[in-house]
Design an enzyme around this catalytic site. Sequence first.
Site, PDB file in Angstrom:
ATOM      1  N   SER A 589     -43.393  56.665  28.611  1.00  0.00           N
ATOM      2  CA  SER A 589     -42.510  56.745  29.776  1.00  0.00           C
ATOM      3  C   SER A 589     -41.060  56.807  29.309  1.00  0.00           C
ATOM      4  CB  SER A 589     -42.771  55.560  30.710  1.00  0.00           C
ATOM      5  OG  SER A 589     -42.195  55.771  31.967  1.00  0.00           O
ATOM      6  N   ASP A 674     -49.207  61.985  37.778  1.00  0.00           N
ATOM      7  CA  ASP A 674     -48.209  60.968  37.444  1.00  0.00           C
ATOM      8  C   ASP A 674     -47.146  60.878  38.537  1.00  0.00           C
ATOM      9  OD1 ASP A 674     -46.221  59.352  36.225  1.00  0.00           O
ATOM     10  OD2 ASP A 674     -46.906  59.982  34.245  1.00  0.00           O
ATOM     11  N   HIS A 709     -49.654  57.919  35.974  1.00  0.00           N
ATOM     12  CA  HIS A 709     -48.787  57.311  34.980  1.00  0.00           C
ATOM     13  C   HIS A 709     -49.512  56.281  34.108  1.00  0.00           C
ATOM     14  CE1 HIS A 709     -44.736  56.843  33.467  1.00  0.00           C
ATOM     15  NE2 HIS A 709     -44.805  55.536  33.577  1.00  0.00           N
TER      16      HIS A 709
END
Length: 737
Positions: A589, A674, A709
């Site tokens: 991330s 995501d 995610h």
Amino acid sequence: MKSFKTKVAASATMLTACLAFGSGCSSSNTSSSSGNTATAGQAAVTTATEQPAVQEPQPPVATKTPKELTAHGDMRIDNYYWMNQREDPKVVAYLNAENDYTKQRLAHTEALQEKLYKEIVGRIKQTDESVPYKEDGYWYYTRYEEGKEYPIYARKKGTLQAQEEVMVNANERAEGLDYYSAAGMNVSPNNQLLAFGEDTVSRRKYTIRFKDLNTGKLLSDAIPNTTGGAVWGNDNKTVFYTMKDPALRSFKIFKHTLGTPTSQDKEVYHEADETFSTFVYKTKSDKYIIIGSGSTLSNEYRYLDADKPNGTFKVIQLRERGLEYSVDHFGDKFYMVTNKDGATNFKLMQTPVSKPGKANWKEVVPHREDVLLEGIEIFKDYLTLQERRNGLPQIRVKKWSDPKTDYYIDFGEEAYTASIGINPDFDSKVLRYNYSSLTTPSSTYDYNMVIKEQELLKRQEVVGDFNPENYEAKRIYATADDGTKIPVSLVYRKGTQLNGNNPTLLYAYGSYGISTNPGFNSVRLSLLDRGFVYAIAHIRGGQDMGRQWYENGKLLKKKNTFTDFIDAAEFLVEQKYTNPDKLFAQGGSAGGLLMGAVVNMRPDLFKGVLAAVPFVDVITTMLDTSIPLTTGEFDEWGNPANKEYYDYMLSYSPYDNVETKEYPNMLVTTGLHDSQVQYWEPAKWVAKLRDMKTDDNMLLLHTNMAAGHGGASGRFERYKETALQYAFLLNLLEQNQ
């Protein structure tokens, strides 16, 4: 507040594949069965006297469709902007082709992947249960059954010997679904109703459902497009919930009455400022329902008597830029952890509920330059504080009747993590907390604050021959160019020789003020037992060393995050833990942004890189307010509508700074759904790297076509991706066992 908390299937036609990968595609040079996609001139030609050559798998070549992006008179060309159409068959075909290529390049590691997966899953106790906690006469817990992917949320009335009541069996709810997540378990004040959220796509948009715990039947009420949590009014029929906008920002609070259509739900708060998000919760006292709004730099809260759910919310303190505070309640006072009056590391203040404005705030625990106050837990007789000093968490206990006398719980290890656990009972003299270290599995303790004694209730069982005494953990300090000491936590098997020849995996995050705690993870034993050193760099941008650590790694100081990581890596080499041919980097991330920046700055320093769901197209994303998270993060990264921030962000944005040069081996992972970092950022990045890099190192993209995610849902399925990542590293070391 009840505290029980916590595919896209596509097969592309030949024509679609050709559109995605460029011209020159024909039936003679494209194989749909193998997944290879050849560009013009790559078709193999054989004669009767020749044997077909064994060809290496060829990577997909993405079509270049130049798009001009202009801001502040500066024009950028994005050749892969077309990838941001999630439902476009051309995009899906490209992602599938990348997955096929990754699978082919790592086909010889499939046995190793399977071995790693079995190792990792084999360490997990299949039939397991959390430590129960008691609230309103019920014991609440989560348990797992052997071979099942999802938890069972349950409770028992009165004693742990009572009959079990299954509230939600997530295995049953997940049947037939590629993805499932349950969240926000919240029982009504009368203990008869359950509200919970379900996400079946992995976009973090939950539908709230309700269950009658007496009959076991689901109610007809269903509220879509929420954060998943519902807060009960004390009338047992009114709930407050948070709605998401098209950019997935939490922007409105609604009130729903059970048994009524959701079309009749009343909006009670709208957060119109796109840089803020809103949320709702109930105080531990069950007395007040709190609506909060927050941005990176400011907060604002409203309160409502939970006995009067149809009343009007009142403001505690209006937002002021730079004023951060949180709210809890005890007796006739609100308690705020705040940075008011320049308290960079925060302090604790109180104010009468009747006069909650900041003019009436009085200090309870003062600000300290060397201690970060992270949070509190209030009891009738005691106040406990979650603090951080020298990069390590601490738990401090104070007695209300003798506030000058306090003490800290001694954890006795050099590098560890500890946190206050679930403590729903105001009257308790026992504090529940969680603890682990790089060598100590996750542990749950009850600590008697009167006699200062603790009881170990449960320690994570690592199935197999694991012995913590076989491993060594330590903390060392690298020195940054500006003289700052960067903590690095390490773990490895005892007896490891510091001869500069150890494979080492260096991990970091370094954003949003999130501290990376050195806790236990049985998964990494598969690396440690193969001779790896595992290291965590506590770089600026996190809050590991206090609030200033965060301030010095954001906005126009963001590059400190990247240089700190590089300095930590160089230090590991200097101290002979490893060498650049055996050093690997990992981040996800915002930590994936870190990976992207680092490989642009020092590609020579790493043998390989694992970049998960990486935020790499910084400028384009931060200029697009329709993308989730953008508007709420201007105070983290800067707003590129301002030229100063545009220029600075452009100077490090990984996608914009890809160059014609050699890059290390890289495995990039993402999820099609995501909600935090859109899949097209890593997809475009890989396409651009492929086009420009001058080396023959592996560059692989793996997209989970059914997840978001957090990767795959379920207890075990996610570890298949971990096994893929570890096999990628071991393959580079030619350790294929």
